[in-house]
Design an enzyme around this catalytic site. Structure first.
Site, short mmCIF file in Angstrom:
data_model
loop_
_atom_site.label_atom_id
_atom_site.label_comp_id
_atom_site.label_asym_id
_atom_site.label_seq_id
_atom_site.Cartn_x
_atom_site.Cartn_y
_atom_site.Cartn_z
N GLY A 424 0.86 -1.28 0.03
CA GLY A 424 0.20 0.05 0.03
C GLY A 424 0.61 1.26 0.08
O GLY A 424 0.74 2.12 -0.84
N SER A 425 1.76 1.30 1.00
CA SER A 425 2.29 2.91 1.22
C SER A 425 3.46 2.85 0.39
O SER A 425 4.29 1.82 0.14
CB SER A 425 2.83 3.17 2.47
OG SER A 425 3.56 2.14 3.03
N GLU A 476 -0.67 5.98 -0.75
CA GLU A 476 -1.08 6.59 0.63
C GLU A 476 -0.29 7.74 0.97
O GLU A 476 -0.01 7.97 2.10
CB GLU A 476 -0.74 5.51 1.75
CG GLU A 476 -1.64 4.08 1.36
CD GLU A 476 -1.29 2.99 2.63
OE1 GLU A 476 -0.84 3.37 3.63
OE2 GLU A 476 -1.92 1.84 2.08
N TRP A 553 -4.59 0.20 18.53
CA TRP A 553 -3.78 1.49 18.55
C TRP A 553 -4.41 2.83 19.14
O TRP A 553 -3.86 3.98 18.92
CB TRP A 553 -3.18 1.52 17.03
CG TRP A 553 -2.15 0.55 16.99
CD1 TRP A 553 -1.46 -0.09 18.01
CD2 TRP A 553 -1.39 0.12 15.61
NE1 TRP A 553 -0.71 -1.08 17.14
CE2 TRP A 553 -0.56 -1.07 15.76
CE3 TRP A 553 -1.62 0.63 14.30
CZ2 TRP A 553 0.15 -1.55 14.88
CZ3 TRP A 553 -0.80 0.16 13.51
CH2 TRP A 553 0.04 -0.90 13.65
N HIS A 633 -4.04 -7.51 5.18
CA HIS A 633 -2.42 -7.54 5.56
C HIS A 633 -2.11 -7.96 6.90
O HIS A 633 -3.07 -7.03 7.84
CB HIS A 633 -2.12 -6.49 4.80
CG HIS A 633 -0.45 -6.32 5.41
ND1 HIS A 633 0.60 -7.07 4.93
CD2 HIS A 633 0.03 -5.45 6.06
CE1 HIS A 633 1.61 -6.97 5.48
NE2 HIS A 633 1.50 -5.61 6.17
N HIS A 686 12.25 -4.06 6.00
CA HIS A 686 12.77 -3.34 7.14
C HIS A 686 14.02 -3.05 6.88
O HIS A 686 14.93 -2.17 7.56
CB HIS A 686 12.49 -4.03 8.27
CG HIS A 686 10.99 -4.51 8.48
ND1 HIS A 686 10.37 -5.56 7.92
CD2 HIS A 686 10.07 -3.82 9.00
CE1 HIS A 686 9.24 -5.46 8.40
NE2 HIS A 686 8.93 -4.42 8.84
N1 GLN Z 1 -1.14 -0.30 3.91
C1 GLN Z 1 -0.10 -0.12 5.17
C2 GLN Z 1 0.98 0.51 4.51
O1 GLN Z 1 1.39 -0.04 3.57
C3 GLN Z 1 -0.11 -1.18 6.07
C4 GLN Z 1 1.01 -0.79 7.06
C5 GLN Z 1 1.21 -2.04 8.06
O2 GLN Z 1 1.07 -3.12 7.80
N2 GLN Z 1 1.62 -1.64 9.21
O3 GLN Z 1 1.84 1.27 5.06
ZN ZN Z 2 2.49 -4.65 7.48
#
Ligand code: GLN
Ligand code: ZN
Length: 746
Positions: A424-425, A476, A553, A633, A686
């Site tokens: 997504g992002s 995003e 959260w 996800h 990461h």
């Molecule tokens: N759609 C979100 C992104 O891509 C998912 C973020 C996540 O899994 N923490 O940032």
């Molecule tokens: Zn994630």
């Protein structure tokens, strides 16, 4: 009867410690300057508690990074690899966050909070010995203020059970016991609080035997109070009643089923932790008073203390800086300092003491807040409540079984085998952050802002088409945070100005406040996603945050069951799902990144959580047409104990982290005969490293050894927002090329 708090936050009401730490790490201030900030904060926090009338105030609850790491230093359980660093402070920070030549120790979540601790690495041959200089320094500060504090230590069993252990863990506990004895002996004139929260997580018989042995030995050395929190642990209560400890501090917020009879009969003192240390709503002072007065009918007053359910570390500092918050909402919440007042007033009321003017006012305001919360129109919305009560089974199930609807989806969506997509992002650059900030601060017009975001979407669509991804996303760019973005647009959710809570080290988060019935006044994402779809013939995936993650959260209201709040959230997000579908979006992803961390600590409460959490997800995603594809996800790789719940979500496609190279995770999906399609992350986002096409091919082939090719999607393991464009572009190109190459051979 005395008042206590389990621990106080330390990052500073203006995040002074965060700022000092970051300045020190970047070489802008000296070690001495950092220490003097720390000393000021310790003094200030002790003074706040003293002035609030708290009797048992903690020392050793301060930390430059984390209390578990402090305990590692106190016990000299320093892993060999850091011993070459001579300076204590440098060594401490190397363990916490790594340096040029040392990797950081691992970090993980402190029970089911959003606080992270540094995981100790222990082995039997370690040269444990007491190092109490930190405790002594904090004691000195307390003494100067005329405070005789209690000393907080993490108990030996919790410390070891939460560690990574090489060899026999029980032997290590045995070796640590004399070290704890030495430490306690050194401070035997003080009250000592031993934190053993590990025992709220269904301890084994062995654990309990050990508990008895350890506290029989330690209990004779000083006035020891064992603290458990976040849940009750009746098993531990029963065992500790038999030992020589003085008493226990118990969590009466999370564990209303706390059983204290055996402790009382054994003459132990009980700390009634009735003021919530991990949520921000005001305590119902009158109700708490009644409850404790009820207890005092059968228990000697002297044996009862009143305090916080857990450390106040998990709530922000003070409402003083909330100058922009709605006055009603502000009256319904209390942060750490206001909680100290609540503890004091409850204590006085239970003791039938005369209240002074200040306390009278606090009590009046409290009564008023409790009353308005029950009726305020800002909280209660009958339309929302009716929607929830009118939910039927039909709302919780898709109207066609997966096996049939997936065929329709394939006919309709026409994606190839091994379809490629992302989570997504895309990169959040400093320019992008500035753009959003400028818009928020009114420095640029809405039109200007939207045009610039749309330009970024357009560029991203073009890039995704160029590298020939199959299912595209809009990136995003308009989102600062996946929860905040939606929270800001929902009715019933508020934001604080200064509600910072430490997450780890110098990092703080400002959770949204879900204070009232939730609804969605207007579209939240449709404009962006339909714009992105208008630029391409390819499938554009709509991106939403799921209801359970929104809750987990946030600070969630405590005046109705969490389930009701979750269902309200689910309906609000479902409105967005339906709006996207109506606008022609055929694939919609509902992220549940935080589903796992909401699990209760006690096994017997898991089922109840799964029931409402999974149902909430299904309410969000079940009203779409069978041919609309729902993705979800999750960014973790521990699924073995929650597979039933994952199945039950009934998503068409799930993308997951797949960190372990042996694909053991996928084997679980295979063994279980998981019916849906799966996108196991083919590379780790990461790390800044760019994975080569060849290694992704190997990874895909390894996946195909476990999962049938018809079910596999190809994607990175999480969103790309923390990465740089220079990393993302070649990585994704390699990923798509790898998928194509494997596809061609199938
Ligand atoms: N759609 C979100 C992104 O891509 C998912 C973020 C996540 O899994 N923490 O940032
Ligand atoms: Zn994630």
């Amino acid at each position: 009867m005395a008042t206590y708090v389990i621990g106080f936050p330390r990052i500073g009401e203006q995040r002074e410690l965060k700022k000092a730490l970051e300045a020190y790490w970047s070489g802008k201030i000296s070690q001495d300057e950092l220490k003097s900030t720390a000393s000021e904060l310790i003094k200030r926090h002790l003074t706040y508690q003293k002035n609030a009338g708290i009797d048992m105030i903690s020392v050793n609850d301060f930390s430059f990074y984390d209390n578990m790491l402090d305990m590692t230093v106190i016990l000299n359980a320093i892993p060999e690899k850091y011993k070459d660093i001579e300076n204590c402070m440098d060594r401490y920070f190397a363990m916490a966050r790594g340096d040029d030549t040392h990797k950081a120790m691992e970090m993980t979540k402190w029970f089911n909070t959003n606080y992270h601790y540094i995981v100790p690495e222990l082995n039997e041959n370690m040269d444990f010995k007491p190092n109490t200089s930190k405790i002594k320094e904090e004691l000195k500060e307390a003494k100067e203020l005329g405070i005789k504090p209690k000393i907080n230590l993490i108990g030996p069993i919790t410390y070891v059970r939460l560690s990574k252990v090489e060899g026999n863990a029980n032997k290590i506990i045995e070796k640590l016991l004399p070290i704890y004895k030495e430490i306690i002996n050194e401070f035997k004139d003080y009250i000592i609080q031993m934190d053993e929260p590990y025992f709220v997580t269904n301890p084994t018989k062995d654990d309990l035997k050990l508990l008895e042995k350890v506290y029989n030995e330690l209990g004779t050395l000083a006035k020891i109070y064992v603290a458990t929190y976040f849940e009750h642990s009746n098993e531990a209560n029963k065992v500790l009643a038999k030992t020589s400890i003085k008493g226990m501090f118990l969590d009466f917020v999370a564990g209303s089923e706390n059983k204290i009879k055996t402790l009382i009969e054994a003459g132990k003192e009980i700390g009634i932790g009735i003021v919530n240390g991990r949520n921000v709503w005001v305590n119902d002072i009158e109700k708490s008073t009644e409850f404790i007065k009820g207890l005092t009918e059968t228990i000697d007053n002297e044996k009862i203390h009143i305090g916080s359910s857990c450390s106040l570390l998990h709530v922000p500092y003070t409402l003083k800086y909330e100058t922009k918050m709605d006055e009603d909402i502000k009256s319904w919440i209390s942060y750490a300092l206001e909680k100290l007042d609540e503890i004091r007033v409850i204590n006085k009321l239970v003791k039938n003491e005369q209240l002074n003017e200040i306390d009278k006012e606090i009590l009046e305001e409290n009564k008023e807040a409790i009353a308005t919360r029950k009726t305020s129109k800002k909280i209660h919305d009958t339309i929302v409540q009716d929607r929830v009560s009118n939910l039927t089974d039909k709302d919780k199930h898709r109207n066609m079984p997966f096996e049939e609807r997936i065929k329709l989806q394939h006919e309709n969506l026409k994606y190839p085998i091994l379809p490629t997509t992302t989570i997504g992002s895309f990169p959040q650059t400093p320019e992008l952050r500035k753009l959003r900030r400028d818009y928020k601060n009114g420095l640029i017009s809405e039109e200007d802002y939207k045009n610039q975001i749309k330009k970024m979407i357009k560029d991203l669509v073009k890039f995704q088409e160029e590298i020939e991804l199959d299912v595209l996303v809009h990136g995003e760019f308009e989102r600062n945070d996946m929860v905040e973005y939606f929270g800001e647009q929902l009715q019933g959710v508020a934001f604080s100005q200064n509600g910072w809570v430490q997450s780890y080290g110098s990092r703080c988060v400002k959770p949204p406040l879900i204070f009232g019935d939730i609804s969605r006044p207007k579209d939240m994402t449709v404009e962006w996603i339909t714009y992105a779809q208008s630029l391409t013939e390819k499938l554009m995936k709509g991106m939403l945050t799921g209801p359970v993650t929104m809750l987990n959260w946030s600070f969630v209201r405590d005046d109705q069951p969490k389930k009701d709040t979750a269902f309200q959230m689910a309906l609000a997000i479902r409105d967005e799902v339906e709006a996207l579908e109506a606008a022609g979006i055929k694939v919609i992803q509902v992220d549940e990144a935080a589903l796992r961390e909401g699990y209760p600590l006690r096994n017997e409460k898991r089922k109840e959580y799964e029931d409402w959490a999974i149902t909430a997800f299904r309410i969000t995603t079940s009203s779409v047409k069978p041919e609309t594809q729902i993705h979800t996800h999750m960014c973790y790789s521990e699924f073995s104990d929650i597979m039933d719940a994952i199945e039950d979500m009934d998503a068409d496609v799930i993308s997951i982290e797949n960190a372990r190279s042996d694909n053991s995770l996928l084997k679980i999906f295979k063994e279980r005969g998981y019916k849906g399609e799966i996108g196991p992350g083919v590379y780790d986002i990461h790390s800044p490293r760019i994975p080569s096409k060849e290694e992704i091919i190997d990874q895909i082939n390894a996946i195909l050894e476990v999962l049938p090719k018809e079910k596999v999607w190809i994607n990175p393991d999480c969103g790309l927002k923390t990465r740089k464009w220079e990393e993302v572009k070649p990585s994704l190109k390699n990923m798509v090329d790898a998928a194509k190459e494997v596809r061609a051979k199938l």
